[in-house]
Design an enzyme around this catalytic site. Structure first.
Site, PDB file in Angstrom:
ATOM      1  N   CYS A 172       0.094   3.843   2.652  1.00 25.92           N
ATOM      2  CA  CYS A 172       0.532   3.340   3.964  1.00 25.92           C
ATOM      3  C   CYS A 172       2.011   3.643   4.174  1.00 25.92           C
ATOM      4  O   CYS A 172       2.422   4.045   5.270  1.00 25.92           O
ATOM      5  CB  CYS A 172       0.317   1.834   4.061  1.00 25.92           C
ATOM      6  N   CYS A 219       0.839  -1.210   0.000  1.00 27.19           N
ATOM      7  CA  CYS A 219       0.000   0.000   0.000  1.00 27.19           C
ATOM      8  C   CYS A 219       0.874   1.260   0.000  1.00 27.19           C
ATOM      9  O   CYS A 219       1.507   1.572   1.005  1.00 27.19           O
ATOM     10  CB  CYS A 219      -0.911  -0.047   1.227  1.00 27.19           C
TER      11      CYS A 219
END
Length: 108
Positions: free
Chosen positions: A35, A32
């Site tokens: 993230c 991600c």
């Protein structure tokens, strides 16, 4: 603890729900991109709030039970727990100032 610590399904309850101070939980995954972008912000905030708020990370790919338990559908999702209950949720990449405001609200 001045950097976010990785936790898993087996120690989530003890680390987060039984904590004596607020805990920010970063639900994330290695693939991600947002993230990975929020991680250095959380590192900085963990230093700034050291001793007042604990910061932990839960990899949703390796800990599906905890992610499902809190209905994590998008990542990054940050949940802030106080006295064993989630009191704030932040979904997606957010600026540091917005995260600080959420943390300050929990401390008031």
């Amino acid at each position: 603890m001045s950097k976010p610590v990785s936790i898993d399904d087996t120690n989530f309850d003890q680390t987060v729900l039984q904590a004596g101070k607020p805990v920010l939980v970063d639900f994330w995954a290695a693939w991600c991109r947002p993230c990975l972008m929020v991680a250095p912000i959380l590192d900085t905030l963990a230093e700034e709030y050291n001793g007042r708020i604990s910061f932990v990370r839960v990899d949703v790919d390796h800990n599906p039970k905890t992610a499902a338990r809190y209905s994590i559908m998008s990542i990054p999702t940050l949940l802030i727990f106080k006295k064993g209950e989630p009191v704030a949720q932040i979904v997606g990449l957010r600026p540091k100032g917005e995260l600080k405001q959420s943390l300050d609200d929990v401390l008031d």
